[in-house]
Scaffold this motif. Structure first.
Motif, PDB file in Angstrom:
ATOM      1  N   ASP A  68       0.824  -1.208   0.000  1.00 34.10           N
ATOM      2  CA  ASP A  68       0.000   0.000   0.000  1.00 34.10           C
ATOM      3  C   ASP A  68       0.862   1.263   0.000  1.00 34.10           C
ATOM      4  N   ASP A 110      -2.970  -8.830   9.193  1.00 38.36           N
ATOM      5  CA  ASP A 110      -2.183  -7.598   9.163  1.00 38.36           C
ATOM      6  C   ASP A 110      -0.704  -7.941   9.091  1.00 38.36           C
ATOM      7  N   ARG A 132      -7.193  -3.888   1.587  1.00 39.36           N
ATOM      8  CA  ARG A 132      -7.933  -5.149   1.767  1.00 39.36           C
ATOM      9  C   ARG A 132      -8.908  -5.367   0.616  1.00 39.36           C
ATOM     10  N   ASN A 133      -9.618  -4.318   0.238  1.00 40.65           N
ATOM     11  CA  ASN A 133     -10.575  -4.440  -0.865  1.00 40.65           C
ATOM     12  C   ASN A 133      -9.873  -4.806  -2.170  1.00 40.65           C
ATOM     13  N   SER A 172      -8.087  -0.282   4.530  1.00 47.88           N
ATOM     14  CA  SER A 172      -9.370  -0.772   4.014  1.00 47.88           C
ATOM     15  C   SER A 172      -9.345  -0.900   2.499  1.00 47.88           C
TER      16      SER A 172
END
Length: 100
Positions: free
Chosen positions: A39, A89, A73-74, A70
């Motif tokens: 990320d 995580d 994760r999506n 979030s």
């Protein structure tokens, strides 16, 4: 299709990601895929994830634009092939019997 897709969002997690991914490798239940979503890391997170993917085809790597955990994760869910999902995580780990 794997039984379980393990979604691992990671941002600047170079210090903790190896322990998390080692705990996935150490699972006694072997029908899994792990998707590491980098990320927007500025450390060695991507390189660490790439090393795991080069050694074990059950690891897949994806990138996100630093939009947060979030969204990462999506992004992982969107490409997951498992019948079940497990969120891990990058600073956590699984016990060896966690999946089965």
């Amino acid at each position: 299709m794997s039984a379980v897709s393990i979604i691992v969002p990671a941002r600047d997690a170079a210090h903790t990601l190896p322990a998390a991914l080692d705990s996935v490798v150490d699972q006694r239940f072997c029908d899994w895929e792990a998707i590491v979503i980098d990320d927007g890391s500025t450390d060695a997170t991507a390189e660490i994830a790439d090393r795991y993917a080069s050694r074990d085809p059950r690891f897949r790597i994806a990138s996100a634009a630093g939009a947060g955990v979030s969204a990462a994760r999506n992004a992982g869910i969107a490409i997951a092939n498992g019948r079940r999902l497990l969120f891990l995580d990058a600073d956590d780990w699984l016990g060896p019997d966690q999946l089965g």
